[in-house]
Design a protein around this motif. Sequence first.
Motif, short mmCIF file in Angstrom:
data_model
loop_
_atom_site.label_atom_id
_atom_site.label_comp_id
_atom_site.label_asym_id
_atom_site.label_seq_id
_atom_site.Cartn_x
_atom_site.Cartn_y
_atom_site.Cartn_z
N GLU A 63 7.27 6.48 6.06
CA GLU A 63 8.27 7.51 5.78
C GLU A 63 8.03 8.78 6.57
O GLU A 63 8.96 9.34 7.16
CB GLU A 63 8.27 7.83 4.29
CG GLU A 63 9.28 8.91 3.91
CD GLU A 63 9.36 9.15 2.42
OE1 GLU A 63 10.05 10.10 2.01
OE2 GLU A 63 8.76 8.37 1.65
N HIS A 64 6.77 9.23 6.63
CA HIS A 64 6.49 10.56 7.18
C HIS A 64 6.09 10.56 8.65
O HIS A 64 6.14 11.61 9.29
CB HIS A 64 5.40 11.24 6.34
CG HIS A 64 5.84 11.54 4.95
ND1 HIS A 64 6.52 12.69 4.62
CD2 HIS A 64 5.73 10.84 3.79
CE1 HIS A 64 6.79 12.70 3.33
NE2 HIS A 64 6.32 11.57 2.80
N VAL A 65 5.70 9.41 9.17
CA VAL A 65 5.34 9.33 10.59
C VAL A 65 6.38 8.53 11.37
O VAL A 65 6.83 8.96 12.44
CB VAL A 65 3.94 8.72 10.78
CG1 VAL A 65 3.61 8.59 12.27
CG2 VAL A 65 2.89 9.57 10.08
N SER A 123 0.82 -1.21 0.00
CA SER A 123 0.00 0.00 0.00
C SER A 123 0.86 1.26 0.00
O SER A 123 1.82 1.38 0.76
CB SER A 123 -0.91 -0.01 1.24
OG SER A 123 -1.39 1.27 1.53
N GLY A 124 0.47 2.24 -0.82
CA GLY A 124 1.13 3.54 -0.79
C GLY A 124 0.90 4.26 0.51
O GLY A 124 1.75 5.02 0.99
N THR A 125 -0.27 4.03 1.12
CA THR A 125 -0.58 4.63 2.42
C THR A 125 0.38 4.10 3.48
O THR A 125 0.86 4.85 4.33
CB THR A 125 -2.04 4.34 2.79
OG1 THR A 125 -2.89 4.89 1.79
CG2 THR A 125 -2.39 4.93 4.14
N TYR A 126 0.64 2.79 3.45
CA TYR A 126 1.62 2.17 4.36
C TYR A 126 2.97 2.81 4.17
O TYR A 126 3.65 3.18 5.15
CB TYR A 126 1.66 0.67 4.06
CG TYR A 126 2.76 -0.12 4.73
CD1 TYR A 126 2.50 -0.87 5.87
CD2 TYR A 126 4.05 -0.18 4.20
CE1 TYR A 126 3.49 -1.63 6.48
CE2 TYR A 126 5.05 -0.92 4.79
CZ TYR A 126 4.77 -1.64 5.94
OH TYR A 126 5.76 -2.40 6.53
N GLU A 127 3.43 2.96 2.93
CA GLU A 127 4.73 3.54 2.64
C GLU A 127 4.81 5.00 3.10
O GLU A 127 5.81 5.43 3.68
CB GLU A 127 5.02 3.46 1.14
CG GLU A 127 5.22 2.06 0.60
CD GLU A 127 6.63 1.55 0.80
OE1 GLU A 127 7.46 2.28 1.38
OE2 GLU A 127 6.91 0.42 0.36
#
Length: 309
Positions: free
Chosen positions: A189-191, A181-185
């Motif tokens: 990365e950001h959190v 998932s892009g949401t997972y990625e």
Amino acid sequence: MNVTNLKRTGVVLVTGALLALSGCGKKDSASQSGTAGSGTGAAIQIQGSDTMVNLAQAWAEAYAGAEKGANIEVGGGGSGVGIAALINGTVDIATSSRDMKAEEKTKAKTTSGKDAKELTVGYDCLAIYVHKDNPLNEITLEQLQKIFAEDGNITKWSDLGVNVPGCQTAEIIRVSRQSSSGTYEFFREHVLNKKDFKLGSRDMNGSKEVVELVGSTPCALGYSGMGYATEHVKKLKVSSKAGQAVEPTVETAQNKTYPIARPLYLYTLGDPEGDAKKFISWVLSEAGQKIVQETGYVPVPADQRAKLN
């Protein structure tokens, strides 16, 4: 809408001629895919982000009603799945809620001889969801990292200073996404600052499933696109280390004050041509961007769209 569900990860057929007669119906879940069009000619194949699958299907349905002979097939599976399909030449357009990685761009060039083209078609606030009865109203990025990262030490709701009604164990049930998932990625990365996730989370296949589980589980906390909010969940305000807690809204995504806002992309191999180009131009039109807002996401400002089209 004339819809036939073939299987959970299969195809939903939407016939353009019948669409005009029957009107639009309820969108399918993020774990499904769909085809919109007249059924004539080769379909435009679109696959990728589960965050964007309802949006892409809504585009396809509306486009089929407006453009005679349009034939569009939409699938989910995750941003990584869509990008891989684009690289392999099995789809025309990949939807993604994350940036295409350098190695993916290199592979695309090697495989096809063409550069991957990126187009921003909307924005999303990555929302942090809790059950509607949870008294917590805001959370920091640091706290989220301590909840989800492998070295994190926040495990109970009492660690956040709240007692959650209906949560008998007081343990935080972490609801996450699968690794394709892009949401997972994006979250990693950001959190998490690229740290690995802590083992033991409930990893869901789709964005909708994350919100559904949180809405039925008082102890749960999860992350998903803001367009999937329901009456059964609450979206938390989020703050950076030194910042004020900000609510995920259209305005805070556009002015970039929400700390985990993100672009939503379409990717093609080389500049889009023919039917794909025509569809993408429509996505960036007022009609296409209205659907972005109607599905709970943030349209691209008109001045930015003028430069893209």
